[in-house]
Design a protein around this motif. Structure first.
Motif, PDB file in Angstrom:
ATOM      1  N   TRP A  84       0.817  -1.218   0.000  1.00 50.98           N
ATOM      2  CA  TRP A  84       0.000   0.000   0.000  1.00 50.98           C
ATOM      3  C   TRP A  84       0.856   1.275   0.000  1.00 50.98           C
ATOM      4  N   GLU A  85       2.088   1.182  -0.440  1.00 52.88           N
ATOM      5  CA  GLU A  85       2.984   2.345  -0.341  1.00 52.88           C
ATOM      6  C   GLU A  85       2.413   3.575  -1.053  1.00 52.88           C
ATOM      7  N   ALA A  86       1.954   3.420  -2.287  1.00 55.16           N
ATOM      8  CA  ALA A  86       1.449   4.574  -3.047  1.00 55.16           C
ATOM      9  C   ALA A  86       0.236   5.186  -2.356  1.00 55.16           C
ATOM     10  N   GLU A  87      -0.674   4.344  -1.879  1.00 56.72           N
ATOM     11  CA  GLU A  87      -1.867   4.851  -1.211  1.00 56.72           C
ATOM     12  C   GLU A  87      -1.518   5.539   0.108  1.00 56.72           C
ATOM     13  N   LEU A  88      -0.540   4.994   0.833  1.00 57.80           N
ATOM     14  CA  LEU A  88      -0.120   5.620   2.087  1.00 57.80           C
ATOM     15  C   LEU A  88       0.487   6.999   1.844  1.00 57.80           C
ATOM     16  N   LYS A  89       1.238   7.148   0.760  1.00 55.33           N
ATOM     17  CA  LYS A  89       1.781   8.473   0.429  1.00 55.33           C
ATOM     18  C   LYS A  89       0.651   9.471   0.201  1.00 55.33           C
ATOM     19  N   ARG A  90      -0.368   9.055  -0.528  1.00 57.13           N
ATOM     20  CA  ARG A  90      -1.527   9.926  -0.750  1.00 57.13           C
ATOM     21  C   ARG A  90      -2.217  10.251   0.562  1.00 57.13           C
ATOM     22  N   LEU A  91      -2.367   9.241   1.401  1.00 59.50           N
ATOM     23  CA  LEU A  91      -3.033   9.441   2.684  1.00 59.50           C
ATOM     24  C   LEU A  91      -2.257  10.423   3.552  1.00 59.50           C
ATOM     25  N   PHE A  92      -0.952  10.258   3.640  1.00 61.32           N
ATOM     26  CA  PHE A  92      -0.162  11.134   4.505  1.00 61.32           C
ATOM     27  C   PHE A  92      -0.141  12.564   3.978  1.00 61.32           C
ATOM     28  N   ALA A  93      -0.145  12.713   2.658  1.00 57.02           N
ATOM     29  CA  ALA A  93      -0.229  14.059   2.082  1.00 57.02           C
ATOM     30  C   ALA A  93      -1.566  14.706   2.448  1.00 57.02           C
ATOM     31  N   ALA A  94      -2.640  13.934   2.368  1.00 58.74           N
ATOM     32  CA  ALA A  94      -3.960  14.456   2.734  1.00 58.74           C
ATOM     33  C   ALA A  94      -4.023  14.775   4.224  1.00 58.74           C
ATOM     34  N   TYR A  95      -3.385  13.955   5.032  1.00 57.39           N
ATOM     35  CA  TYR A  95      -3.355  14.172   6.486  1.00 57.39           C
ATOM     36  C   TYR A  95      -2.633  15.469   6.824  1.00 57.39           C
ATOM     37  N   VAL A  96      -1.513  15.724   6.161  1.00 56.79           N
ATOM     38  CA  VAL A  96      -0.772  16.969   6.405  1.00 56.79           C
ATOM     39  C   VAL A  96      -1.601  18.171   5.967  1.00 56.79           C
ATOM     40  N   ARG A  97      -2.262  18.075   4.798  1.00 55.33           N
ATOM     41  CA  ARG A  97      -3.103  19.188   4.334  1.00 55.33           C
ATOM     42  C   ARG A  97      -4.237  19.444   5.318  1.00 55.33           C
ATOM     43  N   ALA A  98      -4.842  18.372   5.817  1.00 62.62           N
ATOM     44  CA  ALA A  98      -5.957  18.534   6.759  1.00 62.62           C
ATOM     45  C   ALA A  98      -5.495  19.211   8.041  1.00 62.62           C
ATOM     46  N   LYS A  99      -4.337  18.852   8.542  1.00 59.15           N
ATOM     47  CA  LYS A  99      -3.814  19.495   9.751  1.00 59.15           C
ATOM     48  C   LYS A  99      -3.571  20.975   9.519  1.00 59.15           C
ATOM     49  N   GLN A 100      -3.000  21.297   8.377  1.00 61.83           N
ATOM     50  CA  GLN A 100      -2.704  22.706   8.101  1.00 61.83           C
ATOM     51  C   GLN A 100      -3.980  23.512   7.897  1.00 61.83           C
ATOM     52  N   GLN A 101      -4.957  22.912   7.252  1.00 61.68           N
ATOM     53  CA  GLN A 101      -6.235  23.610   7.064  1.00 61.68           C
ATOM     54  C   GLN A 101      -6.932  23.867   8.392  1.00 61.68           C
ATOM     55  N   GLN A 102      -6.724  22.972   9.355  1.00 60.86           N
ATOM     56  CA  GLN A 102      -7.379  23.101  10.657  1.00 60.86           C
ATOM     57  C   GLN A 102      -6.496  23.775  11.696  1.00 60.86           C
ATOM     58  N   ASN A 103      -5.318  24.241  11.278  1.00 56.45           N
ATOM     59  CA  ASN A 103      -4.368  24.894  12.182  1.00 56.45           C
ATOM     60  C   ASN A 103      -4.033  23.984  13.370  1.00 56.45           C
ATOM     61  N   VAL A 104      -3.624  22.768  13.017  1.00 58.66           N
ATOM     62  CA  VAL A 104      -3.352  21.730  14.014  1.00 58.66           C
ATOM     63  C   VAL A 104      -1.934  21.198  13.818  1.00 58.66           C
ATOM     64  N   LEU A 105      -1.256  20.925  14.922  1.00 64.37           N
ATOM     65  CA  LEU A 105      -0.011  20.162  14.905  1.00 64.37           C
ATOM     66  C   LEU A 105      -0.231  18.898  15.723  1.00 64.37           C
ATOM     67  N   ASP A 106       0.324  17.792  15.241  1.00 63.69           N
ATOM     68  CA  ASP A 106       0.240  16.586  16.045  1.00 63.69           C
ATOM     69  C   ASP A 106       1.523  16.422  16.856  1.00 63.69           C
ATOM     70  N   TYR A 107       1.576  15.354  17.627  1.00 61.74           N
ATOM     71  CA  TYR A 107       2.699  15.118  18.537  1.00 61.74           C
ATOM     72  C   TYR A 107       4.030  15.104  17.793  1.00 61.74           C
ATOM     73  N   ASP A 108       4.063  14.450  16.625  1.00 55.48           N
ATOM     74  CA  ASP A 108       5.305  14.357  15.860  1.00 55.48           C
ATOM     75  C   ASP A 108       5.695  15.694  15.229  1.00 55.48           C
ATOM     76  N   ASP A 109       4.693  16.520  14.891  1.00 56.86           N
ATOM     77  CA  ASP A 109       4.981  17.819  14.286  1.00 56.86           C
ATOM     78  C   ASP A 109       5.791  18.720  15.209  1.00 56.86           C
ATOM     79  N   LEU A 110       5.642  18.541  16.511  1.00 61.38           N
ATOM     80  CA  LEU A 110       6.359  19.397  17.458  1.00 61.38           C
ATOM     81  C   LEU A 110       7.862  19.244  17.302  1.00 61.38           C
ATOM     82  N   LEU A 111       8.302  18.046  16.923  1.00 68.86           N
ATOM     83  CA  LEU A 111       9.723  17.847  16.618  1.00 68.86           C
ATOM     84  C   LEU A 111      10.019  18.127  15.146  1.00 68.86           C
ATOM     85  N   LEU A 112       9.143  17.651  14.264  1.00 64.30           N
ATOM     86  CA  LEU A 112       9.399  17.797  12.836  1.00 64.30           C
ATOM     87  C   LEU A 112       9.498  19.264  12.425  1.00 64.30           C
ATOM     88  N   ALA A 113       8.521  20.079  12.823  1.00 62.47           N
ATOM     89  CA  ALA A 113       8.542  21.493  12.444  1.00 62.47           C
ATOM     90  C   ALA A 113       9.746  22.194  13.053  1.00 62.47           C
TER      91      ALA A 113
END
Length: 680
Positions: A184-213
């Motif tokens: 499911w690698e290709a589908e997971l890439k699409r999913l994670f891209a959508a997940y990042v867009r959704a977080k940014q649209q909602q002005n949200v950071l998740d636990y991992d973003d605190l280190l990643l950003a």
């Protein structure tokens, strides 16, 4: 000023605490290798206090730990030490930058939000919120309706988190850690891209973003210099538990290493499953020019000399490490014990017997612990403790009998035993695809009206959309099999549902195989179900329930959850190849070395007494397609023949109880009628 506040420190601790701390400039980079029980926390607290006493501004000290509790404890110790040194009238300023990596990251990102393209009002999702948002993205992309089963939301989040924290490509993470979803690698890439867009649209950071950003903005050298200039001194606790992302942040904060102190122990790096890497601490000295100074704390204040001799013999075989040999002045004539036992059931009986004997000798249950590599390894012991009415608390995973898959199989047995048990029946029926609460209720209503429910089950019309799975359920429930063959039939029926319901089905199969082996020790299905029900486990959390009725209780813990703890007496279950090291943990040299460190961590939790169990006849669970079998176990490869002189070897077997005498049956009593009469 008097240095009496350093009087409690030994020479190595003092060297670490005072390392170039009064030169007026931030010290060169320092690595403190703190062996197990060597006073790491006390040393780190004294180092911070020493900096403050010699003029450091507390607002310009950054202290990062792996839990808020650890940060709070360190801060309190620092305050006590500085008050002692400066006098009772001294009011220490608070360490305003003491906290976890993620907590500090959140503050940095919020403080600089406008400059790095974030809205400072961003909210932070916890793991459950993140999984729910991931699930919404799954549904939005149609991935929840794929022809073959797409990974569940929790698995998707775990994959995303591993990619972020290990800084590894998705393909590599799937290959090494999630091979069952690699298609499911290709589908997971699409999913994670959508997940990042959704977080940014909602002005949200998740636990991992605190280190990643934080790491991403620190890749800009000018911004990194600006942030790093806020602190003269940066101190990191438990550095062996950091991941690549955290190490990158640290190196960007202090690229020349000045003012940087990290404390940890490469021999206790056991969290690779959280993307931690031992390479961070092993490579730390060479990350700077000239290399960082290294101070080693090797005096152990916890364990007796024989326990340390045995632990040292285990870790000395490590392929790469900072050389140290733990020592102590706590002499003892008692060596750690290697106890050979017939099988896992005998091991459980041995542990409970010894625990109760030690309790009679004045060692409280709370001062005794049983450690194991995987949560499922304690199944036999939990049943034996329950049978003998010994209260216990389990850390690291659910109690064995509280796991959903174990409850499912027990419900199947109860329903076959008593088809009028609506609770068991409801649980079993709703395991069938297409059978919801309403349909299950109709089936149970029909069985209630029948004089012989199991016979009636064969003629009940299957609920809509369940036709494909219904015959197998009926066959499993109505099969005329003896005991313990009937639990094998129940396992066989449940096996395909296990794959459908759980991402980690193979791990759960090991639990069910263990349950079947335990069941084989009972003379009948009725006896087995009755004894397991008399004193049921009462918790379903990571810490499986402090008993409310008992002020004393035995500690059961995975080795991972035991890190940082200590007990007077420690039992280690299943010190055999296949468990320590785990069959699943020897795929690479790096994984095998972490398994070695796990055994070392377990051994160094003991203060006065250490016992390792070696069951000879060990129940090995293969994949269901290959069957389960008994094998004769081999002593863990981490305890070679050359190290046996560090242990006291013992063979133990329980004494069989004499059979009871037969008694004449009393006259029958209609107890059901008497119970009804109470309310007539």
């Amino acid at each position: 000023m008097s240095d009496s506040y350093l009087a409690k420190l030994n020479p190595a601790q003092r060297a670490a605490a005072t390392f170039d701390g009064d030169s007026g400039q931030p010290a060169p980079p320092l690595l403190v290798i703190a062996g197990a029980g060597s006073g790491k926390t006390m040393t780190l607290a004294h180092r911070v206090a020493h900096l403050l006493i010699n003029g450091a501004d507390p607002r310009r000290i950054l202290l990062m730990t792996f839990s808020r509790r650890a940060a709070t404890e360190l801060t309190r110790r620092v305050e006590r030490i500085t008050a002692q040194a400066m006098g009772t009238g001294y009011a220490a300023e608070a360490l305003t930058w003491a906290g976890t990596f993620h907590g500090i990251g959140a503050r940095v990102l919020r403080d600089h939000a406008q400059a790095i393209g974030l809205n400072p009002e961003f909210s932070i999702h916890d793991r459950e919120d993140s999984a729910d948002l991931m699930n919404l993205c799954r549904h939005g992309l149609g991935l929840s309706k794929t022809e073959s089963r797409f990974p569940a939301k929790g698995t998707c989040l775990a994959i995303y988190s591993r990619v972020v924290n290990a800084e590894q490509p998705l393909a590599e993470v799937l290959r090494r850690h999630f091979p069952w979803v690699s298609g499911w690698e290709a589908e997971l890439k699409r999913l994670f891209a959508a997940y990042v867009r959704a977080k940014q649209q909602q002005n949200v950071l998740d636990y991992d973003d605190l280190l990643l950003a934080w790491a991403q903005v620190m890749s800009d050298s000018a911004f990194a210099a600006h942030v790093g200039a806020a602190w003269d001194h940066v101190l990191i606790d438990e550095y062996q538990d950091t991941n690549r992302l955290q190490a990158r942040i640290l190196m960007a904060l202090k690229p020349d290493g000045r003012g940087l102190t990290v404390v940890g122990d490469d021999a206790q790096s056991i969290y690779a499953f959280r993307a931690a890497t031992v390479r961070n601490i092993l490579d730390f000295p060479a990350s700077f020019s000239p290399p960082a100074d290294v101070v080693t704390l090797d005096r152990n204040y916890r364990s007796t000399a024989p326990i340390l001799d045995a632990a040292n013999s285990v870790i000395a075989q490590a392929k790469e490490r900072f050389t140290k040999t733990l020592w102590t002045d706590r002499a003892s004539a008692e060596k750690p014990r290697l106890v050979t036992l017939a099988d896992e059931a005998e091991q459980a009986r041995y542990v409970v017997t010894r625990v109760l004997e030690d309790r009679e000798l004045g060692v409280p249950l709370k001062e005794q612990a049983v450690l194991f590599r995987a949560s499922s390894h304690s199944g036999q012991l939990e049943v034996e403790l329950t049978r003998r009415n010994v209260p216990f608390v389990k850390f690291g995973g659910l109690k064995f009998l509280d796991s959903a898959h174990v409850k499912d199989l027990l419900a199947m047995l109860r329903f076959a035993q008593n088809p009028r048990d609506r609770v068991a029946g409801f649980r079993v029926l709703t395991l069938i695809p297409g059978v919801g609460p309403v349909a299950a209720g109709r089936v149970l209503d029909a069985l209630d009206l029948a004089p012989d429910p199991l016979t009636a089950l064969q003629s009940v019309d299957p609920p809509p959309r369940s036709e494909a799975d219904w015959p197998a359920l009926v066959a499993a429930l109505t099969a005329r099999a003896g005991w313990p063959e009937s639990i094998g039939l129940a396992r066989a029926w449940y096996d395909p549902h296990l794959d459908r319901l759980h991402e980690d089905a193979e791990f759960r199969r090991a639990d069910l195989a263990q349950l079947e082996q335990i069941a084989a020790g009972y003379p009948s299905r009725e006896r087995f179900l009755t004894e397991l029900t008399l004193d049921p486990p009462d918790a379903t959390s990571g810490q499986a329930g402090v008993p409310l009725k008992d002020e004393d209780y035995l500690i059961l813990s995975t080795i991972h959850s035991a890190k940082g703890q200590e007990w007077k007496s420690v039992f280690i279950l299943n010190a055999v190849d296949g468990c320590i090291p785990s069959d699943l943990g020897t795929g690479t040299s790096e994984e095998t070395e972490e398994e070695r460190r796990l055994l070392y961590v377990a051994m160094t939790r003991a203060r006065d007494r250490l016992t390792l169990g070696l069951p000879l006849r060990f129940y090995v669970t293969q994949q269901a397609r290959n069957g389960d079998r008994h094998l004769y176990a081999l002593r863990s490869r981490f305890i070679p023949k050359e190290a046996l002189d560090r242990f006291e070897q013992e063979h133990w077997s329980s004494v069989p109880m004499a059979p009871g005498t037969a008694r004449a049956a009393p006259a029958p009593i209609d107890v059901a009628a008497r119970m009804r009469e109470m309310w007539d």
